[in-house]
Design an enzyme around this catalytic site. Structure first.
Site, PDB file in Angstrom:
ATOM      1  N   VAL A  84       0.835  -1.191   0.000  1.00  0.00           N
ATOM      2  CA  VAL A  84       0.000   0.000   0.000  1.00  0.00           C
ATOM      3  C   VAL A  84       0.873   1.246   0.000  1.00  0.00           C
ATOM      4  O   VAL A  84       1.831   1.341   0.764  1.00  0.00           O
ATOM      5  CB  VAL A  84      -0.904   0.014   1.258  1.00  0.00           C
ATOM      6  CG1 VAL A  84      -1.706   1.289   1.349  1.00  0.00           C
ATOM      7  CG2 VAL A  84      -1.813  -1.197   1.263  1.00  0.00           C
ATOM      8  N   CYS A  85       0.533   2.203  -0.854  1.00  0.00           N
ATOM      9  CA  CYS A  85       1.199   3.496  -0.869  1.00  0.00           C
ATOM     10  C   CYS A  85       0.252   4.486  -0.203  1.00  0.00           C
ATOM     11  O   CYS A  85      -0.715   4.943  -0.798  1.00  0.00           O
ATOM     12  CB  CYS A  85       1.500   3.938  -2.304  1.00  0.00           C
ATOM     13  SG  CYS A  85       2.296   5.548  -2.399  1.00  0.00           S
ATOM     14  N   LEU A  86       0.500   4.764   1.064  1.00  0.00           N
ATOM     15  CA  LEU A  86      -0.365   5.644   1.836  1.00  0.00           C
ATOM     16  C   LEU A  86       0.519   6.488   2.744  1.00  0.00           C
ATOM     17  O   LEU A  86       1.177   5.955   3.644  1.00  0.00           O
ATOM     18  CB  LEU A  86      -1.354   4.797   2.642  1.00  0.00           C
ATOM     19  CG  LEU A  86      -2.419   5.492   3.452  1.00  0.00           C
ATOM     20  CD1 LEU A  86      -3.313   6.352   2.557  1.00  0.00           C
ATOM     21  CD2 LEU A  86      -3.275   4.473   4.191  1.00  0.00           C
TER      22      LEU A  86
END
Length: 183
Positions: A84-86
């Site tokens: 996840v890119c968060l």
């Protein structure tokens, strides 16, 4: 809070007492799965994902590692690894946050407001920017194909191997199993 391990325990217990199904991966409290449902006001509605969570030794001072196990079509989730890119998890994490925040705020926000300008899935980002209706349709297709409750084990499963072994290889009629009665 007296120590990271106490905080880890408390946050995990809080998550387990919430509406999320939590499955421990091993005996420790550092790795587990959480069943996460797509937000109702999104094309992800109806989807259920198994999220792998790994807590570092320095949690809550260092952010948890979060990844989707079953596939999801999203610009900010790597389709192959589930990474996840968060920002809030990867860069701006604070000890003020806890595990419930991840599942009640951060992940729903990620699904509701994808950021195609910082993609891990370039194809999803390009489709979203080019044709939002086609993107939403693809998301729904992925939900139907990869994010059904049975994809995360959220429904009664098949017989266990023990039950299969005990049921296999004989007829359940009494005379066939036991043979004739001794006089």
């Amino acid at each position: 809070m007296s120590s990271p391990s106490k905080r880890r325990e408390m946050d995990l217990m809080k998550l387990m007492m919430s509406d999320y199904k939590v499955e421990m991966i091993n005996d420790g409290m550092q790795e587990f799965y959480v069943h996460f449902h797509g937000p109702t006001e999104s094309p992800y509605h109806g989807g259920v994902w198994k999220i792998r969570v790994e807590l570092p030794d320095a949690y809550p001072y260092k952010s948890p590692s979060i990844g989707f196990i079953n596939k999801i079509y999203h610009p900010n989730v790597d389709e192959m690894s589930g990474s996840v890119c968060l920002d809030v998890i990867n860069q701006t994490w604070s000890p003020m946050f806890d595990l419930v925040n991840v599942f009640e705020v951060f992940l729903p926000q990620l699904l509701l407001y994808p950021n195609p300008s910082d993609p891990l899935n370039g194809e999803a980002a390009a489709l979203m920017m080019r044709d939002r209706a086609a993107y939403d349709l693809r998301v729904k297709e992925y939900c139907q194909k990869y994010a059904k409750p049975e994809d995360v084990g959220a429904v009664p499963e098949e017989k266990s191997s023990d039950e299969e072994l005990s049921d296999a290889g004989y007829d359940s009629a009494d005379d066939a199993v036991a043979g004739p009665v001794d006089p």
